[in-house]
Structure formats: C-alpha cells, structure tokens
Design a protein around this motif. Structure first.
Motif, PDB file in Angstrom:
ATOM      1  N   THR A 135      -2.541  -0.163  -0.166  1.00 21.45           N
ATOM      2  CA  THR A 135      -2.349   1.426  -1.503  1.00 21.45           C
ATOM      3  C   THR A 135      -1.464   2.394  -0.831  1.00 21.45           C
ATOM      4  N   GLN A 136      -0.226   2.990  -0.491  1.00 26.34           N
ATOM      5  CA  GLN A 136      -0.005   3.576   0.211  1.00 26.34           C
ATOM      6  C   GLN A 136      -0.340   5.587   0.369  1.00 26.34           C
ATOM      7  N   GLN A 191       3.555   5.972  -8.106  1.00 25.73           N
ATOM      8  CA  GLN A 191       2.736   4.537  -6.596  1.00 25.73           C
ATOM      9  C   GLN A 191       2.995   3.786  -8.008  1.00 25.73           C
ATOM     10  N   PHE A 192       3.575   2.230  -7.592  1.00 25.53           N
ATOM     11  CA  PHE A 192       3.216   1.720  -7.970  1.00 25.53           C
ATOM     12  C   PHE A 192       1.945   0.218  -7.725  1.00 25.53           C
ATOM     13  N   ALA A 193       1.611  -0.232  -8.563  1.00 26.19           N
ATOM     14  CA  ALA A 193       1.126  -1.851  -8.112  1.00 26.19           C
ATOM     15  C   ALA A 193       1.318  -2.570  -9.090  1.00 26.19           C
ATOM     16  N   LEU A 194       1.473  -3.605  -8.739  1.00 21.99           N
ATOM     17  CA  LEU A 194       1.476  -5.032  -9.287  1.00 21.99           C
ATOM     18  C   LEU A 194       0.958  -6.017  -8.887  1.00 21.99           C
ATOM     19  N   GLU A 238      13.365   6.679  -2.265  1.00 18.98           N
ATOM     20  CA  GLU A 238      12.978   6.454  -0.691  1.00 18.98           C
ATOM     21  C   GLU A 238      12.228   5.565  -1.386  1.00 18.98           C
ATOM     22  N   LEU A 239      12.106   4.176  -1.386  1.00 20.71           N
ATOM     23  CA  LEU A 239      11.028   3.795  -1.283  1.00 20.71           C
ATOM     24  C   LEU A 239      10.226   2.015  -0.189  1.00 20.71           C
ATOM     25  N   SER A 240       8.614   2.472  -1.174  1.00 20.87           N
ATOM     26  CA  SER A 240       8.345   1.627   0.682  1.00 20.87           C
ATOM     27  C   SER A 240       7.583   0.359  -0.013  1.00 20.87           C
ATOM     28  N   ARG A 241       7.637  -0.840   0.382  1.00 23.64           N
ATOM     29  CA  ARG A 241       6.376  -1.738  -0.180  1.00 23.64           C
ATOM     30  C   ARG A 241       5.476  -2.090   1.184  1.00 23.64           C
ATOM     31  N   ARG A 242       4.445  -2.470   0.030  1.00 26.16           N
ATOM     32  CA  ARG A 242       3.672  -3.107   0.949  1.00 26.16           C
ATOM     33  C   ARG A 242       3.307  -4.720  -0.094  1.00 26.16           C
ATOM     34  N   PHE A 273      -0.564  -9.079  -5.157  1.00 27.65           N
ATOM     35  CA  PHE A 273       0.023  -7.968  -5.410  1.00 27.65           C
ATOM     36  C   PHE A 273       0.664  -7.333  -4.672  1.00 27.65           C
ATOM     37  N   THR A 274       1.694  -6.631  -5.221  1.00 23.85           N
ATOM     38  CA  THR A 274       2.389  -5.702  -4.582  1.00 23.85           C
ATOM     39  C   THR A 274       2.608  -4.190  -4.588  1.00 23.85           C
ATOM     40  N   THR A 275       2.367  -3.735  -3.471  1.00 20.43           N
ATOM     41  CA  THR A 275       2.294  -2.076  -3.751  1.00 20.43           C
ATOM     42  C   THR A 275       3.733  -1.000  -3.672  1.00 20.43           C
TER      43      THR A 275
END
Length: 307
Positions: free
Chosen positions: A55-56, A228-231, A257-261, A266-268
């Motif tokens: 989680t960023q 902050q998104f969490a899928l 501005e989007l950044s993903r992990r 899961f995807t944040t």
C-alpha cells in the motif's frame, strides 16, 4: 470464493475524535496454528500482509512480525518496509505453513512485545480463540493499539468478544471476517485506521466474463489530494484492473497521477492531484480462471489530504 467481510465500519475512538496520530512502527502477530490449513488454505493471510507492505505511503513505516500457534517466534524485522519488503515477503511464505499446533495468545503477545518493544501499533490476525490451558493474561494491556482481525469469528461468541475487547481497550480496531477471502479487505481497513484515514468506501462486484466492467464513483471533498485504491480477490489465477479514472467537478480539470502495484490477489493504486467533485473509475477483469464461474472483486477507496 466470495470476499465477505462482516464488521462495523467505525473508526477507533481516537481517530473519530480528531486526535489520531499515524502509527509508524507496526508489529504483526500472525496465526500459524494447524487450523489455518482449513480456514485459510490459499494463504490469503500472507497476501494480506503483502498488501499492507504494497500500500503506497507505507514505504517509510517500520514493520516487524511474529508467528504463533502453541508457541510464538519472530518472523522478520523490525525494519523499514521500503528496504526490506522482498525479504519480509519471502519470510512469510517460508514460515507460514500451518504447523503451529494450538492458539496461544499469551505467547503471541509476549514474544511480540519483546521482538518490537517500540511498536506504536500491533496487527493481530487469528482464526480462533485462545486455547492454552493457562487463561489469557491480557498481554495487550499497557501496549499500543491492537488492530485485530478475527477469521471465522461469529458475532456474540467468546472468541469475537475477546478480540473486540483487546481492540477497544487499546484504542485499536476489530474486524470479523467470515472467510479467508475477506482478509485482504480487512487489512486495508486496518491500514486506513493506522494512518488515521476515514474507513474506505467499499464496492463488491461479481464477474462472470472478461468483457464485463463495473463503473463506480466516490465524492472528493475540498482539500482531498490523494485517493488510495485496493482491489482484492481470492484466486491468484484471476486478475483485475482499474481503468477510466477521471475527475468530474466544477473546478478546472487537472491531469491525475496514477501509480500501481500488483500482487497475486490484489492491486493497489494511488491517485494524486485530485480536485473537488466526483472521482469516477471502472473495475474489470483481465483474466478469469474459470469461464462462467462467478468471481467476486472487492474495491476499496481511501481518501486523504496528504499528497
């Protein structure tokens, strides 16, 4: 497996009163008792811990962990997540093998206190009540806030009541999770409380085909800068993404501005440069393991003034 979480969505008392201080040193206490082979056969508690690390905004936080069953032992850290995340994840995978026997809360809290005495918060994840012949000795007392996740806890049961008391008496938070599919979403709830954000907005969608998509939106108040998104989902053979992220409001438009992990389940996504209005987005599958089978996706959105 459906992602089902049964819980109240209230913030801890200190957060709701506006006096919450973000916690910077976390100690995780993770159940590895033998019963986990049945309650969490896909090791989604490991994925939940990975979600916490990915989680960023958590990069500079310190994290340590212990595992417990009949006894307890250090797993990793404490150390800064940014510098140690790969090693921490490897340690979780190697150690959490459901070989811990029973469920001894006394050893769990005692070892955690010795392992990371400077912790400003503890995350306590378990699938059962304290089973040692010695009664639980209130090892949480006098310690930092405990953010407790009770896997399989039934409302009103002694197991659930004890975890609720532990969280309440330390100023933490408690979540009851019906099945392992909800562990990741519960962890994201815990993270939001730990960093003093309001409870995340939650959406649950069912998907049966690849070309299916579901649109959603959340309100963005004045002064909110970041979302902050969490899928999260249960099967690592499935995959989901978020698309079409845009702001709609009365103020001038601004490029987001989007950044993903990405993890196995899961995807944040962190979205910056928000303006007042509605943040719109679409969630959709990019891979479904079984054609025609219903797959559940939980999407959570936490909003913050931090940039």
């Amino acid at each position: 497996a459906a992602l089902t979480l049964v819980a109240a969505l209230a913030l801890p008392a200190q957060a709701s009163a506006g006096t919450c201080t973000p916690k910077t040193n976390l100690e995780a206490i993770v159940d590895d008792s033998s019963s986990m082979a049945l309650s969490d056969p896909a090791d989604l508690r490991i994925r939940a811990m990975e979600l916490l690390m990915d989680t960023q905004g958590n990069e500079r936080r310190t994290l340590g962990a212990v595992e417990f069953g009949t006894g307890a032992a250090a797993l990793f850290g404490p150390g800064v997540i940014r510098d140690n995340a790969p090693a921490f994840k490897s340690a979780l995978t190697a150690a959490l093998t459901e070989n811990g026997g029973g469920t001894d809360y006394n050893d769990a809290f005692a070892v955690a206190a010795a392992h990371n005495p400077s912790a400003t918060a503890r995350i306590f994840l378990t699938d059962g009540e304290h089973t040692d012949h010695v009664a639980y000795a209130n090892g949480h007392s006098g310690g930092p806030p405990v953010y407790a996740i009770g896997l399989g806890a039934l409302a009103g049961s002694p197991y659930s009541a004890l975890l609720s008391r532990i969280a309440r008496e330390t100023g933490g938070l408690y979540r009851r999770v019906a099945d392992a599919g909800g562990l990741q979403a519960a962890m994201f709830d815990m993270n939001s409380a730990i960093v003093c954000q309001a409870p995340p907005k939650r959406f649950t969608d069912a998907f049966t085909r690849l070309r299916q998509s579901e649109p959603h939106s959340v309100a963005v108040a004045r002064g909110t800068r970041t979302a902050q998104f969490a899928l999260t989902w249960a099967n690592p053979l499935d995959r989901f993404t978020i698309a079409g992220v845009r702001m709609e409001g009365r103020t001038r438009k601004r490029k987001l501005e989007l950044s993903r992990r990405r993890g196995d389940t899961f995807t944040t996504v962190r979205v910056r440069r928000l303006v007042p209005g509605r943040l719109r987005f679409v969630v959709k599958p990019t891979r479904l393991a079984t054609r025609g089978a219903e797959v559940s996706l939980t999407t959570q959105v936490a909003r913050s003034r931090a940039r």
